[in-house]
Scaffold this motif. Structure first.
Motif, PDB file in Angstrom:
ATOM      1  N   THR A 146       0.853  -1.192   0.000  1.00  0.00           N
ATOM      2  CA  THR A 146       0.000   0.000   0.000  1.00  0.00           C
ATOM      3  C   THR A 146       0.888   1.241   0.000  1.00  0.00           C
ATOM      4  O   THR A 146       1.886   1.311   0.727  1.00  0.00           O
ATOM      5  CB  THR A 146      -0.918   0.023   1.231  1.00  0.00           C
ATOM      6  OG1 THR A 146      -0.124  -0.031   2.424  1.00  0.00           O
ATOM      7  CG2 THR A 146      -1.868  -1.171   1.209  1.00  0.00           C
TER       8      THR A 146
ATOM      9  N   ASP B 177       0.488   4.170   1.170  1.00  0.00           N
ATOM     10  CA  ASP B 177       0.542   5.020   2.351  1.00  0.00           C
ATOM     11  C   ASP B 177       1.692   4.642   3.277  1.00  0.00           C
ATOM     12  O   ASP B 177       2.276   5.514   3.927  1.00  0.00           O
ATOM     13  CB  ASP B 177      -0.788   5.002   3.099  1.00  0.00           C
ATOM     14  CG  ASP B 177      -1.184   3.611   3.581  1.00  0.00           C
ATOM     15  OD1 ASP B 177      -0.832   2.626   2.903  1.00  0.00           O
ATOM     16  OD2 ASP B 177      -1.857   3.507   4.622  1.00  0.00           O
ATOM     17  N   ARG B 178       2.043   3.374   3.334  1.00  0.00           N
ATOM     18  CA  ARG B 178       3.152   2.963   4.207  1.00  0.00           C
ATOM     19  C   ARG B 178       4.488   3.473   3.669  1.00  0.00           C
ATOM     20  O   ARG B 178       5.343   3.933   4.422  1.00  0.00           O
ATOM     21  CB  ARG B 178       3.186   1.446   4.377  1.00  0.00           C
ATOM     22  CG  ARG B 178       2.012   0.929   5.186  1.00  0.00           C
ATOM     23  CD  ARG B 178       2.269  -0.467   5.729  1.00  0.00           C
ATOM     24  NE  ARG B 178       1.187  -0.854   6.615  1.00  0.00           N
ATOM     25  CZ  ARG B 178       1.094  -0.511   7.897  1.00  0.00           C
ATOM     26  NH1 ARG B 178       2.029   0.244   8.450  1.00  0.00           N
ATOM     27  NH2 ARG B 178       0.077  -0.913   8.635  1.00  0.00           N
TER      28      ARG B 178
ATOM     29  N   GLU C  87       4.878   6.099   1.762  1.00  0.00           N
ATOM     30  CA  GLU C  87       4.866   7.552   1.915  1.00  0.00           C
ATOM     31  C   GLU C  87       5.077   7.965   3.367  1.00  0.00           C
ATOM     32  O   GLU C  87       5.702   8.998   3.637  1.00  0.00           O
ATOM     33  CB  GLU C  87       3.559   8.105   1.351  1.00  0.00           C
ATOM     34  CG  GLU C  87       3.492   7.950  -0.171  1.00  0.00           C
ATOM     35  CD  GLU C  87       2.156   8.340  -0.774  1.00  0.00           C
ATOM     36  OE1 GLU C  87       1.264   8.773   0.005  1.00  0.00           O
ATOM     37  OE2 GLU C  87       1.995   8.218  -2.003  1.00  0.00           O
ATOM     38  N   ASN C  88       4.582   7.168   4.307  1.00  0.00           N
ATOM     39  CA  ASN C  88       4.855   7.422   5.724  1.00  0.00           C
ATOM     40  C   ASN C  88       6.352   7.334   6.002  1.00  0.00           C
ATOM     41  O   ASN C  88       6.919   8.176   6.711  1.00  0.00           O
ATOM     42  CB  ASN C  88       4.107   6.406   6.580  1.00  0.00           C
ATOM     43  CG  ASN C  88       4.400   6.559   8.063  1.00  0.00           C
ATOM     44  OD1 ASN C  88       4.143   7.599   8.665  1.00  0.00           O
ATOM     45  ND2 ASN C  88       4.961   5.514   8.677  1.00  0.00           N
TER      46      ASN C  88
END
Length: 239
Positions: A86, A88-89, A91-92
């Motif tokens: 994913t 978002d991980r 980008e985190n």
């Protein structure tokens, strides 16, 4: 303090120019006007104090009045990290690695990496990632942007010649007995499925040092953040 981004090519003599999103944020969001002071980073270690000269429909020009220089980090940290299932991980990780002062970030493809963007998708992803890195640098008041590499294969990463090359992986039981401070350190972080035995062997044959990050299994982004924070904590202990 709100920071804006003026890359070196946007600086000519004692005048800097903001365009695009940077100009929009200054003029439309913050209502900056001629005569106001603003602060801009060049991404290479300098923050400029500048006074706005003029604003047009596409640009904002400001005269540089002072400069503040941020030295190179004591430890040059490079993290090669697998793309995550994913976005978002991943980008985190980009955000937190920037805050922690990582010098280079290498998005990596390993044998078990699930997310494999097509060639025609990669440039747009890189541009999005750069925006995330820039936003994190401005939020954390960091004057240097980490170098964000194109998507790279695990095999290509193994050919790098950093001073200290480290392989954290879940089945290692080797305690951390290395000193990182003041060195050029490369960490390689595998995918959700971990490294294959063949990849581990290839890294060790290439001269990588294996370490354990503890008995619990860390997610990809957590492992990347962990190693960056680990080095920064060692620096603080020795300061």
């Amino acid at each position: 303090m709100d920071l804006f981004y003026a890359p070196p090519e946007a600086i000519s003599g004692d005048v800097l120019t903001l365009v695009g999103d940077e100009r929009h944020h200054a003029v439309t969001v913050l209502r900056k006007k001629a005569g106001d002071t603003l602060y801009a980073i060049d991404g290479e270690g300098t923050c400029y104090t500048a006074r706005i000269l003029e604003i047009s429909k596409s640009t904002l020009k400001a005269r540089i009045e002072a400069k503040e220089y941020e030295p190179e980090p004591l430890t040059h940290i490079t993290i090669a990290i697998s793309l995550t299932k994913t976005s978002d991980r991943f980008e985190n990780f980009l955000e937190k690695a920037t805050e922690l002062g990582v010098s280079e970030i290498i998005p990596m493809l390993t044998a078990r990496t699930v997310s494999r963007p097509r060639e025609d998708q990669r440039q747009s992803k890189l541009e999005r990632w750069r925006k995330i890195v820039l936003a994190a640098a401005k939020q954390s008041q960091r004057y240097r942007l980490p170098k964000l590499h194109p998507i790279t294969t695990f095999e290509a990463v193994l050919r790098r010649n950093d001073e200290l090359r480290v392989l954290p992986y879940e089945f290692s039981r080797k305690k951390i007995a290395l000193s990182f401070v003041g060195k050029r350190v490369l960490f390689v972080i595998g995918s959700e499925g971990g490294f294959t035995p063949e990849e581990v062997e290839a890294a060790l044959q290439a001269g990588f040092e294996e370490i354990s990050l503890g008995r619990t299994i860390l997610r990809v982004d957590t492992a990347g953040i962990f190693v960056a924070a680990m080095v920064r904590a060692e620096e603080l202990r020795q300061a």
